[in-house]
Design a protein around this motif. Structure first.
Motif, PDB file in Angstrom:
ATOM      1  N   SER A 155      31.590   5.009  37.643  1.00 58.76           N
ATOM      2  CA  SER A 155      32.403   5.470  36.523  1.00 58.76           C
ATOM      3  C   SER A 155      32.843   6.917  36.731  1.00 58.76           C
ATOM      4  CB  SER A 155      31.616   5.332  35.216  1.00 58.76           C
ATOM      5  OG  SER A 155      32.381   5.779  34.120  1.00 58.76           O
ATOM      6  N   LEU A 156      31.940   7.752  37.241  1.00 58.74           N
ATOM      7  CA  LEU A 156      32.273   9.155  37.497  1.00 58.74           C
ATOM      8  C   LEU A 156      33.423   9.256  38.497  1.00 58.74           C
ATOM      9  CD1 LEU A 156      31.492  12.173  37.122  1.00 58.74           C
ATOM     10  CD2 LEU A 156      29.927  11.871  39.067  1.00 58.74           C
ATOM     11  N   ALA A 157      33.354   8.484  39.572  1.00 61.68           N
ATOM     12  CA  ALA A 157      34.396   8.547  40.596  1.00 61.68           C
ATOM     13  C   ALA A 157      35.726   8.022  40.074  1.00 61.68           C
ATOM     14  CB  ALA A 157      33.949   7.746  41.823  1.00 61.68           C
ATOM     15  N   GLU A 158      35.689   6.842  39.436  1.00 59.46           N
ATOM     16  CA  GLU A 158      36.945   6.260  38.947  1.00 59.46           C
ATOM     17  C   GLU A 158      37.545   7.109  37.834  1.00 59.46           C
ATOM     18  OE1 GLU A 158      38.751   2.030  37.231  1.00 59.46           O
ATOM     19  OE2 GLU A 158      36.633   2.175  37.797  1.00 59.46           O
ATOM     20  N   SER A 159      36.711   7.620  36.939  1.00 63.76           N
ATOM     21  CA  SER A 159      37.219   8.421  35.830  1.00 63.76           C
ATOM     22  C   SER A 159      37.660   9.815  36.269  1.00 63.76           C
ATOM     23  CB  SER A 159      36.161   8.532  34.727  1.00 63.76           C
ATOM     24  OG  SER A 159      35.875   7.261  34.191  1.00 63.76           O
ATOM     25  N   PHE A 160      37.203  10.264  37.439  1.00 66.70           N
ATOM     26  CA  PHE A 160      37.735  11.503  38.002  1.00 66.70           C
ATOM     27  C   PHE A 160      39.234  11.354  38.213  1.00 66.70           C
ATOM     28  CE2 PHE A 160      38.471  14.064  42.003  1.00 66.70           C
ATOM     29  CZ  PHE A 160      38.520  15.298  41.352  1.00 66.70           C
ATOM     30  N   ARG A 208      49.808  -3.522  35.115  1.00 67.47           N
ATOM     31  CA  ARG A 208      50.633  -3.209  36.290  1.00 67.47           C
ATOM     32  C   ARG A 208      51.193  -1.793  36.216  1.00 67.47           C
ATOM     33  NH1 ARG A 208      48.434  -7.158  36.925  1.00 67.47           N
ATOM     34  NH2 ARG A 208      47.107  -5.521  37.788  1.00 67.47           N
ATOM     35  N   THR A 209      51.572  -1.344  35.027  1.00 68.92           N
ATOM     36  CA  THR A 209      52.107   0.005  34.896  1.00 68.92           C
ATOM     37  C   THR A 209      51.030   1.041  35.153  1.00 68.92           C
ATOM     38  OG1 THR A 209      53.711  -0.803  33.264  1.00 68.92           O
ATOM     39  CG2 THR A 209      53.404   1.572  33.393  1.00 68.92           C
ATOM     40  N   ASP A 210      49.819   0.774  34.673  1.00 70.92           N
ATOM     41  CA  ASP A 210      48.707   1.688  34.935  1.00 70.92           C
ATOM     42  C   ASP A 210      48.430   1.771  36.436  1.00 70.92           C
ATOM     43  OD1 ASP A 210      46.383   3.285  33.715  1.00 70.92           O
ATOM     44  OD2 ASP A 210      45.340   1.870  35.025  1.00 70.92           O
ATOM     45  N   ASP A 211      48.487   0.635  37.126  1.00 71.29           N
ATOM     46  CA  ASP A 211      48.327   0.646  38.584  1.00 71.29           C
ATOM     47  C   ASP A 211      49.372   1.554  39.235  1.00 71.29           C
ATOM     48  OD1 ASP A 211      46.215  -1.126  38.483  1.00 71.29           O
ATOM     49  OD2 ASP A 211      47.424  -2.890  38.966  1.00 71.29           O
ATOM     50  N   LEU A 212      50.619   1.435  38.790  1.00 64.55           N
ATOM     51  CA  LEU A 212      51.701   2.223  39.370  1.00 64.55           C
ATOM     52  C   LEU A 212      51.489   3.716  39.119  1.00 64.55           C
ATOM     53  CD1 LEU A 212      54.497   2.344  40.737  1.00 64.55           C
ATOM     54  CD2 LEU A 212      55.510   2.067  38.465  1.00 64.55           C
ATOM     55  N   PHE A 213      51.111   4.082  37.911  1.00 65.20           N
ATOM     56  CA  PHE A 213      50.961   5.493  37.556  1.00 65.20           C
ATOM     57  C   PHE A 213      49.732   6.139  38.216  1.00 65.20           C
ATOM     58  CE2 PHE A 213      54.414   4.993  34.840  1.00 65.20           C
ATOM     59  CZ  PHE A 213      54.686   6.161  34.136  1.00 65.20           C
ATOM     60  N   ASN A 214      48.822   5.313  38.731  1.00 61.37           N
ATOM     61  CA  ASN A 214      47.631   5.853  39.382  1.00 61.37           C
ATOM     62  C   ASN A 214      47.692   5.805  40.907  1.00 61.37           C
ATOM     63  OD1 ASN A 214      45.646   6.803  37.412  1.00 61.37           O
ATOM     64  ND2 ASN A 214      45.648   4.698  36.644  1.00 61.37           N
ATOM     65  N   LEU A 215      48.777   5.320  41.469  1.00 58.09           N
ATOM     66  CA  LEU A 215      48.844   5.161  42.922  1.00 58.09           C
ATOM     67  C   LEU A 215      48.599   6.476  43.655  1.00 58.09           C
ATOM     68  CD1 LEU A 215      51.771   2.645  43.579  1.00 58.09           C
ATOM     69  CD2 LEU A 215      49.356   2.350  44.152  1.00 58.09           C
ATOM     70  N   ASP A 244      39.259  -4.839  43.931  1.00 57.88           N
ATOM     71  CA  ASP A 244      40.283  -5.645  43.276  1.00 57.88           C
ATOM     72  C   ASP A 244      41.448  -4.784  42.811  1.00 57.88           C
ATOM     73  OD1 ASP A 244      38.810  -7.922  43.648  1.00 57.88           O
ATOM     74  OD2 ASP A 244      37.983  -7.968  41.622  1.00 57.88           O
ATOM     75  N   SER A 245      41.153  -3.589  42.358  1.00 56.41           N
ATOM     76  CA  SER A 245      42.188  -2.662  41.919  1.00 56.41           C
ATOM     77  C   SER A 245      42.815  -1.974  43.132  1.00 56.41           C
ATOM     78  CB  SER A 245      41.583  -1.595  40.993  1.00 56.41           C
ATOM     79  OG  SER A 245      42.443  -0.478  40.866  1.00 56.41           O
ATOM     80  N   PRO A 246      44.128  -1.742  43.105  1.00 53.30           N
ATOM     81  CA  PRO A 246      44.754  -1.017  44.215  1.00 53.30           C
ATOM     82  C   PRO A 246      44.402   0.461  44.233  1.00 53.30           C
ATOM     83  CG  PRO A 246      46.360  -1.418  42.478  1.00 53.30           C
ATOM     84  CD  PRO A 246      45.118  -2.161  42.086  1.00 53.30           C
ATOM     85  N   PRO A 251      38.603   6.578  45.047  1.00 52.87           N
ATOM     86  CA  PRO A 251      37.554   7.542  44.678  1.00 52.87           C
ATOM     87  C   PRO A 251      36.141   6.958  44.765  1.00 52.87           C
ATOM     88  CG  PRO A 251      38.747   6.808  42.721  1.00 52.87           C
ATOM     89  CD  PRO A 251      39.497   6.294  43.901  1.00 52.87           C
ATOM     90  N   GLU A 252      35.969   5.670  44.485  1.00 56.97           N
ATOM     91  CA  GLU A 252      34.632   5.084  44.551  1.00 56.97           C
ATOM     92  C   GLU A 252      34.112   5.055  45.983  1.00 56.97           C
ATOM     93  OE1 GLU A 252      33.954   1.420  42.498  1.00 56.97           O
ATOM     94  OE2 GLU A 252      35.169   2.015  40.769  1.00 56.97           O
ATOM     95  N   ALA A 253      34.969   4.644  46.924  1.00 59.98           N
ATOM     96  CA  ALA A 253      34.543   4.614  48.322  1.00 59.98           C
ATOM     97  C   ALA A 253      34.298   6.017  48.854  1.00 59.98           C
ATOM     98  CB  ALA A 253      35.595   3.897  49.168  1.00 59.98           C
ATOM     99  N   ALA A 254      35.115   6.980  48.414  1.00 56.93           N
ATOM    100  CA  ALA A 254      34.911   8.366  48.845  1.00 56.93           C
ATOM    101  C   ALA A 254      33.584   8.898  48.331  1.00 56.93           C
ATOM    102  CB  ALA A 254      36.064   9.239  48.350  1.00 56.93           C
ATOM    103  N   MET A 255      33.240   8.585  47.094  1.00 58.85           N
ATOM    104  CA  MET A 255      31.959   9.015  46.532  1.00 58.85           C
ATOM    105  C   MET A 255      30.803   8.368  47.291  1.00 58.85           C
ATOM    106  SD  MET A 255      30.411  10.890  44.189  1.00 58.85           S
ATOM    107  CE  MET A 255      31.415  11.191  42.702  1.00 58.85           C
TER     108      MET A 255
END
Length: 317
Positions: A155-160, A208-215, A244-246, A251-255
């Motif tokens: 959660s810390l990594a993704e929410s960063f 889908r829009t959230d995916d685009l805005f976070n790319l 599953d998420s693009p 950030p999760e793998a980097a953490m």
């Protein structure tokens, strides 16, 4: 203008520093609920009215698009009006900085994860489960120490990305309009952007829009975490696309790579098992790992501040 609405690293930096210092105080929240709750209420009201299970999926998908346009469009319009109608003065520039802090979550994210860390270090599993339940959607009743630490770190990594880098990125590039629109889109994704039958059609546009805005922000967040952790690059490039998420995998793998641990793995949502891939190598995390992860997070935030300051010194409007 003292603060340009677009591409002004100093305004973005000022908002980040101010939000890290004071956040959104509870006393203020009791007086004026956080603006994200306003968007959430609007989305929930429209979902209850328009997401009728007896309506065709195509109609519900179209109404989901309309819901997103109404909520995100209203948020963007509010940001545009503030940026362009307020008088050109230092006082009103400071007001826009204060308003921008409402879209950032550095302090609250640290506070929530630190509460999990403190409970784990005191070996208080019931309190740790309660604390982690506030930041994850998975079932927590059966989580042991390592799984609680892993959930908090994920959660810390993704929410960063979602709470710090992405809103700051859209504030920097598109002003308050971009920041407010992003928060509305991200809120819609968290409320209705799910794959369960109830939301699959209605929340499709939001997801889908959230995916685009976070790319871009997700990859930037991953690079920042990898840079300050003394590693993580190899694991990030190898494992990020397993998610599953693009975006969430970066950030999760980097953490995971930076801390030399494994994150991910199977979880349960609403009693149903959900398979997930593993990210990283090594052992599963513990309380000490979670504390180190909080240090990585703080250093990544500070590095981002430094980059914004460097941009402010070199960028000329």
């Amino acid at each position: 203008m003292i603060f340009s609405p677009f591409l002004d690293p100093w305004r973005t930096l000022a908002a980040l520093v101010l939000e890290a210092a004071v956040g959104y105080p509870d006393r203020l929240h009791r007086l004026i609920p956080h603006p994200v709750t306003w968007a959430g209420r609007g989305i929930s009201a429209l979902e209850q009215s328009w997401n009728r299970p007896d309506w065709p999926a195509a109609i519900r998908r179209l109404l989901g698009v309309v819901t997103l346009v109404l909520i995100a469009g209203s948020a963007a319009l509010a940001g545009l009006l503030i940026d362009f109608l307020l008088p050109n003065s230092l006082l009103f520039a400071l007001i826009t900085v204060c308003l921008a802090t409402t879209g950032l979550a550095q302090r609250s994210l640290y506070t929530h994860v630190a509460a999990v860390s403190a409970a784990l270090e005191q070996d208080d599993l019931p309190r740790a489960r309660q604390a982690v339940s506030k930041i994850v959607g998975r079932d927590v009743s059966a989580l042991d120490r390592t799984k609680i630490a892993a959930a908090a770190l994920e959660s810390l990594a993704e929410s960063f990305c979602d709470g710090v880098i992405a809103p700051a990125f859209w504030l920097l590039t598109c002003g308050l309009a971009g920041l407010f629109a992003y928060k509305a889109i991200n809120t819609a994704d968290s409320l209705i952007g799910h794959r369960e039958p109830r939301w699959r059609a209605f929340g499709w546009a939001s997801a889908r829009t959230d995916d685009l805005f976070n790319l871009i922000p997700a990859r930037l967040a991953g690079c920042l975490l990898a840079a300050v952790s003394g590693g993580g690059w190899r694991v990030m490039w190898r494992d990020a696309r397993k998610h599953d998420s693009p975006n969430a995998g970066w950030p999760e793998a980097a953490m995971a790579g930076g801390l030399k641990i494994r994150l991910g793995g199977p979880v349960a949502y609403d009693g149903a098992p959900h398979p997930r891939p593993w990210f990283g190598d090594g052992t599963l995390p513990d309380a000490a790992t979670l504390r180190r992860g909080l240090g990585v997070y703080l250093r990544a935030c500070f590095l981002f501040w430094i980059l914004l300051a460097a941009g402010g010194l070199t960028w000329r409007h």
